[in-house]
Design a protein around this motif. Sequence first.
Motif, mmCIF file in Angstrom:
data_model
loop_
_atom_site.group_PDB
_atom_site.id
_atom_site.type_symbol
_atom_site.label_atom_id
_atom_site.label_comp_id
_atom_site.label_asym_id
_atom_site.label_seq_id
_atom_site.Cartn_x
_atom_site.Cartn_y
_atom_site.Cartn_z
ATOM 1 N N ILE A 124 0.858 -1.165 0.000
ATOM 2 C CA ILE A 124 0.000 0.000 0.000
ATOM 3 C C ILE A 124 0.908 1.232 0.000
ATOM 4 N N LEU A 125 0.700 2.120 -0.962
ATOM 5 C CA LEU A 125 1.463 3.371 -1.026
ATOM 6 C C LEU A 125 0.949 4.315 0.048
ATOM 7 N N VAL A 126 1.845 4.756 0.896
ATOM 8 C CA VAL A 126 1.454 5.636 2.000
ATOM 9 C C VAL A 126 2.398 6.824 2.019
ATOM 10 N N PRO A 127 1.885 8.062 2.209
ATOM 11 C CA PRO A 127 2.775 9.212 2.233
ATOM 12 C C PRO A 127 3.677 9.177 3.465
ATOM 13 N N VAL A 128 4.872 9.705 3.309
ATOM 14 C CA VAL A 128 5.739 9.886 4.470
ATOM 15 C C VAL A 128 6.054 11.368 4.520
ATOM 16 N N PRO A 129 5.736 12.099 5.600
ATOM 17 C CA PRO A 129 5.148 11.608 6.855
ATOM 18 C C PRO A 129 3.670 11.238 6.721
ATOM 19 N N GLN A 130 3.224 10.309 7.556
ATOM 20 C CA GLN A 130 1.835 9.846 7.486
ATOM 21 C C GLN A 130 1.239 9.754 8.890
ATOM 22 N N TYR A 131 -0.069 9.599 8.910
ATOM 23 C CA TYR A 131 -0.775 9.344 10.161
ATOM 24 C C TYR A 131 -0.610 7.859 10.467
ATOM 25 N N PRO A 132 -0.009 7.499 11.598
ATOM 26 C CA PRO A 132 0.410 6.105 11.785
ATOM 27 C C PRO A 132 -0.691 5.054 11.899
ATOM 28 N N LEU A 133 -1.924 5.421 11.786
ATOM 29 C CA LEU A 133 -2.998 4.422 11.626
ATOM 30 C C LEU A 133 -2.660 3.523 10.432
ATOM 31 N N TYR A 134 -2.121 4.129 9.361
ATOM 32 C CA TYR A 134 -1.879 3.381 8.130
ATOM 33 C C TYR A 134 -0.753 2.371 8.304
ATOM 34 N N TYR A 149 7.611 9.852 -0.559
ATOM 35 C CA TYR A 149 8.005 10.976 0.299
ATOM 36 C C TYR A 149 7.401 12.286 -0.173
ATOM 37 N N LEU A 150 6.805 13.005 0.755
ATOM 38 C CA LEU A 150 6.334 14.358 0.475
ATOM 39 C C LEU A 150 7.538 15.297 0.571
ATOM 40 N N VAL A 161 7.233 11.882 -9.729
ATOM 41 C CA VAL A 161 8.469 11.140 -10.051
ATOM 42 C C VAL A 161 8.833 10.223 -8.890
ATOM 43 N N ASN A 162 8.764 10.769 -7.695
ATOM 44 C CA ASN A 162 9.055 9.977 -6.504
ATOM 45 C C ASN A 162 8.071 8.823 -6.347
ATOM 46 N N LEU A 163 6.798 9.114 -6.648
ATOM 47 C CA LEU A 163 5.773 8.066 -6.595
ATOM 48 C C LEU A 163 6.136 6.908 -7.514
ATOM 49 N N ARG A 164 6.487 7.271 -8.744
ATOM 50 C CA ARG A 164 6.803 6.229 -9.733
ATOM 51 C C ARG A 164 7.996 5.401 -9.282
ATOM 52 N N GLN A 165 8.980 6.095 -8.732
ATOM 53 C CA GLN A 165 10.171 5.380 -8.246
ATOM 54 C C GLN A 165 9.808 4.409 -7.132
ATOM 55 N N SER A 166 8.965 4.875 -6.222
ATOM 56 C CA SER A 166 8.576 4.005 -5.095
ATOM 57 C C SER A 166 7.893 2.745 -5.600
ATOM 58 N N VAL A 201 -2.578 12.362 -9.420
ATOM 59 C CA VAL A 201 -2.699 11.186 -8.545
ATOM 60 C C VAL A 201 -3.707 10.210 -9.127
ATOM 61 N N LEU A 202 -4.848 10.750 -9.564
ATOM 62 C CA LEU A 202 -5.896 9.885 -10.097
ATOM 63 C C LEU A 202 -5.402 9.164 -11.351
ATOM 64 N N GLN A 203 -4.741 9.915 -12.233
ATOM 65 C CA GLN A 203 -4.190 9.310 -13.447
ATOM 66 C C GLN A 203 -3.197 8.222 -13.095
ATOM 67 N N PHE A 204 -2.352 8.540 -12.125
ATOM 68 C CA PHE A 204 -1.316 7.609 -11.693
ATOM 69 C C PHE A 204 -1.930 6.311 -11.182
ATOM 70 N N CYS A 205 -2.963 6.430 -10.373
ATOM 71 C CA CYS A 205 -3.623 5.237 -9.833
ATOM 72 C C CYS A 205 -4.271 4.432 -10.949
ATOM 73 N N TYR A 206 -4.874 5.133 -11.881
ATOM 74 C CA TYR A 206 -5.541 4.468 -12.999
ATOM 75 C C TYR A 206 -4.530 3.680 -13.835
ATOM 76 N N GLN A 207 -3.408 4.348 -14.135
ATOM 77 C CA GLN A 207 -2.391 3.686 -14.959
ATOM 78 C C GLN A 207 -1.748 2.507 -14.255
ATOM 79 N N ASN A 208 -1.646 2.593 -12.942
ATOM 80 C CA ASN A 208 -0.969 1.541 -12.194
ATOM 81 C C ASN A 208 -1.919 0.576 -11.506
ATOM 82 N N ASN A 209 -3.207 0.713 -11.838
ATOM 83 C CA ASN A 209 -4.212 -0.204 -11.331
ATOM 84 C C ASN A 209 -4.275 -0.237 -9.797
ATOM 85 N N LEU A 210 -4.370 0.957 -9.226
ATOM 86 C CA LEU A 210 -4.424 1.052 -7.771
ATOM 87 C C LEU A 210 -5.785 1.558 -7.330
#
Lengths: 447, 533
Positions: A124-134, A149-150, A161-166, A201-210
């Motif tokens: 699961i892709l989670v932002p860093v820093p994040q709310y630690p519930l995730y 990373y934000l 770019v960072n998203l894609r790398q992750s 973000v939406l495009q990215f999720c669509y392309q990567n099936n997330l």
Amino acid sequence: MILLQIIFTNVGNPHALGQKPLTFPRQVVALCQAPFLLDDPNVELVFPADAIARAKHYLSLTSGGLGAYSDAHGIPGIRKEVSEFIERRDGYPSDPEHIFLTGGASIGVMQILNCIIRGELDGILVPVPQYPLYSATISLLGGSLVPYYLEETANWGLDIVNLRQSVAQARSQGITVRAMVIINPGNPTGQCLSEANLKEVLQFCYQNNLVLLGDEVYQQNIYQDERPFISARKVLMDMGGNISKELQLVSFHTVSKGYWGECGQRGGYFEMTNIPPKTAEEIYKVTCTSHSPNVPGQIFLGLMVNPPKPGDISYERFVRESKGILESLRRRAQIVTDGFNSCRNVICNFTEGAMYSFPQIRLPPKAIEAAKNAGKVPDVFYCLKLLEATGISTVPGSGFGQKEGVFHLRTTILPAEEDMPAIMASFKKFNDDFMEQYEDYGGYLRM
Amino acid sequence: MRRFVAHSARRRNNFTTCVLRYCTLPLRLWSSTSTSKPCYISGSVASGGSASAPPLTLDTINPKVLKCEYAVLGETFILAQRLQQELKENPGSHPFNELLYCNIGNPHSLGQQPITFFREVLALCDHPALLDRAETRGYFSADAVERALQILNQIPERATGAYSHTQGIKGLRDTIASGIEARDGYPADPNDIFLIDGASPAVHIIIQLLLRSEEDGILCPIPQYPLYSGSIALHGGSLVPYYLDEETEWGLEISELKNQLETAKSKGITVRALVVINPGNPTGQVLAESNQREIVDFCKNEGLVLIADEVYQENVYVPDKKFHSFKKVSQSMKYGMEDIPLVSLQSISKGYYGECGRRGGYMEVTGFCSEIREQIYKVASLDTCSNISGQILASLVMNPPKVGDDSYESFSSEKEAILSSLARRAKTLEDALNSLEGVTCNRAEGAMYLFPRIELPKKAIEAAKAVNTAPDAFYARCLLNATGIVVIPGCGFGQVPGQWHFRCTILPQEDKIPIVVSRLTEFHKAFMDEFRN
């Protein structure tokens, strides 16, 4: 020995720091708790007529008052109110059948992640820093957290770019990335995503099936005008075409934040977009095993999405109370940011939204050394010293995730406005003394 | 990523080490990189949106979710909802004009009234402005005002809208601990109490902590309340059944427990805990104290955690039985509290208060080492805390008005009225069921249900098979379609293979009971006439 008052700025818990509950919802729920009040001929002397009407309305929607289990996904009438709110907010119709009320947003997040995570090879892709519930929930469910990373220097912006790398890195380790979490406005970082960012973000999720998980619990907490809140769903619908019919999105909201701050009620919902009906049935089944969310919490949610309107008896008071809270939060966001930025070796992005400040503390090498000798992570060391010296309770940045060697702490902007100057002064004194104590005479060397 | 996986292994091994103190069996320690391969279909890694299937579908959802079932809100209930809708849109479309919900333990939905004193206190806590003026205070009984003030003073800032401590407001836990002590005659520690949104989330937490893989099993009664089977499936473990004996009023035999434990072991299952529901659901039996002592001994000897589901502790209808908590029983034996890992569950949903919609209750966790209690706390903290209103109600349930209090008399008479009515309804329905051809029904000693057994004729069983339905589900469906009475087929709870039951609540209001009886009797006769051999 000096007795200190402990200042709890560690949790987003407004009422615990003196924020008053809004009057109207408390009147309505009190009447629902004790319906015998409604039978009293003098009730209108004690409660405004619109509160009485609303209590009767919600009681009629329940299947036996506050004490009866409701539908496992919430009282249909309240789900309808939520869908109407979403339609007013976004300009697109929303189906109550796709809305599940939950006992707070956190439970909803856990239920959805439980459906997505099959094993440790699901990421699961989670932002860093994040709310630690995730991070905690992913761990508990046996999945893998894939961090993105934000960028602090770009106002905690999201970098594609960072998203894609992750994602690429995760996949190279055999992880199937299944979903992406965005927290908008962010926690602990407070940034509000721009429309352009959301589209990316939406495009990215669509392309990567997330599946996109949109944690939007702070949508009412916006402290600047350049980037008002815009929901992921609205942007998706605006995009039109195939993506708007296929991209799977789950959006979360709550009564705990905003200007309501009713954390203790445990009320929230999630809305599913483009989830197939049979899959939604399975999600429903999971919620059934804990029965329904608590009914008073559902009523608070109904009141939140359907508050008093112009012309209602309680409208003026309601607006006065709400505006008072929001305007004060906006001022406090500025006070806290400015306060931190006036401190030595502290830089702090502006709190654009949510309820927190996440200043970076540039700890001198000697401080880091001292932390190591004390067996503590550097920001934990700093926060403990801060607590001991001032009574200010914060959460070290390591609890939320940060880049290696960069330290933060999270505090809330929730203490009462009149207490703020003293708190920030207290912090400044501690920090500047700390830096004095631990800085090399040659000045701070960047790690 | 590896860091997160390794961390979770450390956590689970901590738990294992602690339970080892109580286990005489060598436990297979679970390693973070599980030796069994994940058995799911890998999601698509291709780019391209519409070309690939969406990420969350029946094919790619967590398979444990698919395995999990909860019969109480399952097929029969779904059909009932459809019929309800049809009746609303088209009155007269069915041979009945209302549905009679006998499927779920939801008293207020069937007209049971809440306890006045409790609701007074809750209203005052929700809207403390009512306490500030004499005229508004005057609407409430004096002791309700006093109790509300006492509770509000236990809450920082009197803020019922604030998150509390994860385990619940300390003052309320103190009250509950006193209530437990008054009930049992033995002390209770408020730090052992976790206030939670009903007993069900507590069950999920404990089961999640106990199950490491499908080789871990939990002993559950058959018939059982399907929260347990559902939760075990959801958390990837194995349900190890032990059969209650219908012939001896749903008796729990230690020999049966021992046999099932051995059978499980021989299949490579490590049994971690024993669930006992007392009073039983759906079976209603109330355990004798001697039986309970045997169970405690069994758990001690076999190194099992005892999960005592005691949510019906205030629902006992027969003079020859009494509720004893497992905590009291184990404290009265030669064991110290640290010898028996025990989780005791109580809820505000049942009893005479029936406040299901509030989501309140607690688990009392005793006999675990502090490291495990920290883990329980940690998992509970993910949801921050339970709803405050429910916490307050739990404290009222465990510490209701006493003799001499202003509200005592009205409270007592409300409570008595509800409990005696429940006892009457239990008897009336039991007698009615026993008068039906081929139906035998044990008495409901406690809880809120009857679980009659039906001897279904061969023709009926064949008819059921022809429509791909379990015979008791077929009967329940026919009953619903003909009469509007909603029950749950026994297959949802588990039963001896080849036997058929259904669960019927005793909750319809007393004035509705004759209609339930007459419609059921009429239907059953017609059904047997149609399908008799």
